[in-house]
Enzyme design. Structure first.
Site, PDB file in Angstrom:
ATOM      1  CG  ASP A   1      -9.937  17.390 -43.619  1.00 30.06           C
ATOM      2  OD1 ASP A   1     -10.181  17.102 -44.798  1.00 30.06           O
ATOM      3  OD2 ASP A   1      -8.811  17.282 -43.088  1.00 30.06           O
TER       4      ASP A   1
ATOM      5  CG  ASP B   1     -11.183  17.548 -35.294  1.00 30.68           C
ATOM      6  OD1 ASP B   1     -10.300  16.742 -35.013  1.00 30.68           O
ATOM      7  OD2 ASP B   1     -11.961  17.425 -36.258  1.00 30.68           O
TER       8      ASP B   1
ATOM      9  CD  GLU C   1      -4.424  17.196 -39.586  1.00 31.84           C
ATOM     10  OE1 GLU C   1      -3.388  16.575 -39.824  1.00 31.84           O
ATOM     11  OE2 GLU C   1      -5.531  16.659 -39.421  1.00 31.84           O
ATOM     12  CD  GLU C   2      -8.303  20.116 -36.802  1.00 30.65           C
ATOM     13  OE1 GLU C   2      -9.118  20.813 -37.445  1.00 30.65           O
ATOM     14  OE2 GLU C   2      -8.078  18.919 -37.071  1.00 30.65           O
TER      15      GLU C   2
ATOM     16  CG  ASP D   1      -3.699  15.453 -36.259  1.00 33.84           C
ATOM     17  OD1 ASP D   1      -4.694  16.015 -35.744  1.00 33.84           O
ATOM     18  OD2 ASP D   1      -3.796  14.587 -37.146  1.00 33.84           O
TER      19      ASP D   1
ATOM     20  CG  LEU E   1      -9.249  13.851 -31.742  1.00 36.16           C
ATOM     21  CD1 LEU E   1      -8.681  13.378 -30.411  1.00 36.16           C
ATOM     22  CD2 LEU E   1     -10.703  14.252 -31.551  1.00 36.16           C
ATOM     23  CG  ASP E   2      -4.251  10.731 -36.636  1.00 36.57           C
ATOM     24  OD1 ASP E   2      -4.421  11.239 -37.757  1.00 36.57           O
ATOM     25  OD2 ASP E   2      -3.973   9.539 -36.463  1.00 36.57           O
TER      26      ASP E   2
ATOM     27  CD  GLU F   1      -1.924  13.263 -40.504  1.00 42.98           C
ATOM     28  OE1 GLU F   1      -3.021  12.986 -40.009  1.00 42.98           O
ATOM     29  OE2 GLU F   1      -1.765  13.348 -41.739  1.00 42.98           O
TER      30      GLU F   1
HETATM   31  O1  F6P Z   1      -5.134  11.925 -41.633  1.00 45.11           O
HETATM   32  C1  F6P Z   1      -6.228  11.352 -41.100  1.00 45.11           C
HETATM   33  C2  F6P Z   1      -6.342   9.865 -41.181  1.00 45.11           C
HETATM   34  O2  F6P Z   1      -7.537   9.565 -40.535  1.00 45.11           O
HETATM   35  C3  F6P Z   1      -5.178   9.047 -40.599  1.00 45.11           C
HETATM   36  O3  F6P Z   1      -5.225   8.983 -39.209  1.00 45.11           O
HETATM   37  C4  F6P Z   1      -5.393   7.699 -41.271  1.00 45.11           C
HETATM   38  O4  F6P Z   1      -4.255   6.871 -41.312  1.00 45.11           O
HETATM   39  C5  F6P Z   1      -5.867   8.096 -42.638  1.00 45.11           C
HETATM   40  O5  F6P Z   1      -6.430   9.394 -42.531  1.00 45.11           O
HETATM   41  C6  F6P Z   1      -6.873   7.136 -43.187  1.00 45.11           C
HETATM   42  O6  F6P Z   1      -6.860   7.216 -44.558  1.00 45.11           O
HETATM   43  P1  F6P Z   1      -7.802   6.298 -45.498  1.00 45.11           P
HETATM   44  O7  F6P Z   1      -9.189   6.772 -45.231  1.00 45.11           O
HETATM   45  O8  F6P Z   1      -7.342   6.604 -46.845  1.00 45.11           O
HETATM   46  O9  F6P Z   1      -7.592   4.889 -45.141  1.00 45.11           O
END
Ligand code: F6P
Length: 305
Positions: A55, A61, A84-85, A103, A105-106, A253
């Site tokens: 990613d 991040d 995660e990073e 994580d 910065l989710d 997560e």
């Molecule tokens: O893992 C990163 C993330 O951005 C989550 O925070 C989020 O729920 C998911 O991916 C979004 O996934 P999608 O793009 O499939 O909806």
């Protein structure tokens, strides 16, 4: 006279968290105040680097990861951590009581749009993380950076929500968040999987006809906070397309959120087993997740299997 609400530090004492765990959570909370500031002052562009999953990392991040890593290091309470990073487990001190997964910065893919984003943290006793299950966490928390910055934690004695006040203190907003059985909203991720997974498609079509409201931002912290905050709802992210085994990561997560949601009386499942019982085999393990109001989670698991 205004009723005074406990700060995070006082609350952790009142709920009986061991001193070392209280200090660690306060250190993480302090780190998150710096992230709160960085989000308001740092340009949201790409950093030019990639994380272990390929990613593209945004500058935030990298900054958020460095902030948390530094605070964990300075706390002297952390034996090892996985972020995660980062590419691997980072070992700090053999004699320290805890290991931390996070994580930083989710939702960083939506940070440039000024959507709400968050930090997710899980805490384990001891040094090893591989071979453990998320049920072994001794605490978990997340911080949501939105119009208000909120911190939600549990150390196994209910789930509690705090707000960052103007003095830079996290103050109790709501104690003992609970998740009831009647969802009013649904949140669905990785919808591309509905192309190949007929059961997933049927599920989503059913919700569209059901009178439930769609609430989805693309940031797991925001979307699951919606469930905890409203006290009902369901969030799913099912594998397919680019992510055949699920998109979301077990360690950083799904594990911490499963701990928090189950503490609030909700449920978190892979579709086949409780997320809390899935063994951590590798740091980049992914899983399907169905989480929220218990009866609806059970219904969805039945439908998808
Ligand atoms: O893992 C990163 C993330 O951005 C989550 O925070 C989020 O729920 C998911 O991916 C979004 O996934 P999608 O793009 O499939 O909806």
């Amino acid at each position: 006279m205004p009723v005074s609400r406990p700060s995070l530090s006082v609350h952790l004492q009142e709920t009986g968290a061991p001193d070392t765990l209280r200090h660690l959570i306060l250190e993480v909370a302090r780190a998150c105040k710096y992230i709160h500031y960085a989000l308001r002052t740092t340009e949201a562009g790409l950093a030019g680097t990639f994380n272990q999953y390929g990613d593209a990392q945004v500058k935030l991040d990298v900054i958020s990861n460095d902030i948390i890593a530094r605070h964990l290091h300075e706390s002297r309470l952390v034996a090892s951590f996985i972020s995660e990073e980062e590419q691997s487990v980072i070992e700090l001190r053999d004699d320290a009581p805890y290991s931390v997964v996070f994580d930083p910065l989710d939702g960083s893919s939506v940070v440039d749009t000024n959507f709400t984003v968050g930090t997710i943290v899980g805490i384990y006793a001891g040094k090893e993380l591989i071979g453990r299950t998320p049920r072994e966490q001794v605490g978990a928390l997340y911080v949501l950076y939105g119009p208000r910055t909120l911190l939600v934690y549990s150390t196994g004695n209910g789930v509690h929500e705090f707000i960052l006040d103007e003095m830079g203190e996290f103050i109790l907003l709501h104690g003992f968040l609970g998740i009831g059985d009647n969802p009013k909203s649904y949140s669905v991720g990785n919808l591309v999987a509905t192309k190949e997974n007929a059961a997933y498609r049927t599920l989503v079509e059913g919700w569209m006809q059901s009178g439930l409201t769609l609430r989805y931002t693309g940031c797991m912290v925001t979307d699951i906070h919606h469930v905890l905050s409203k006290g009902n709802g369901i969030f799913v992210n099912i594998g397919g397309g680019k992510y055949p085994h699920g998109k979301l990561r077990l360690v950083f997560e799904c594990g911490p959120f499963a701990y928090l949601v189950e503490q609030a009386g909700g449920m978190a499942s892979t579709g086949k087993a409780p997320i809390l019982d899935v063994k951590i085999e590798s740091i980049d393990q992914r899983t399907n997740i169905i989480v929220g109001s218990m009866k609806e989670v059970e219904r969805v698991c039945g439908l998808l299997n």
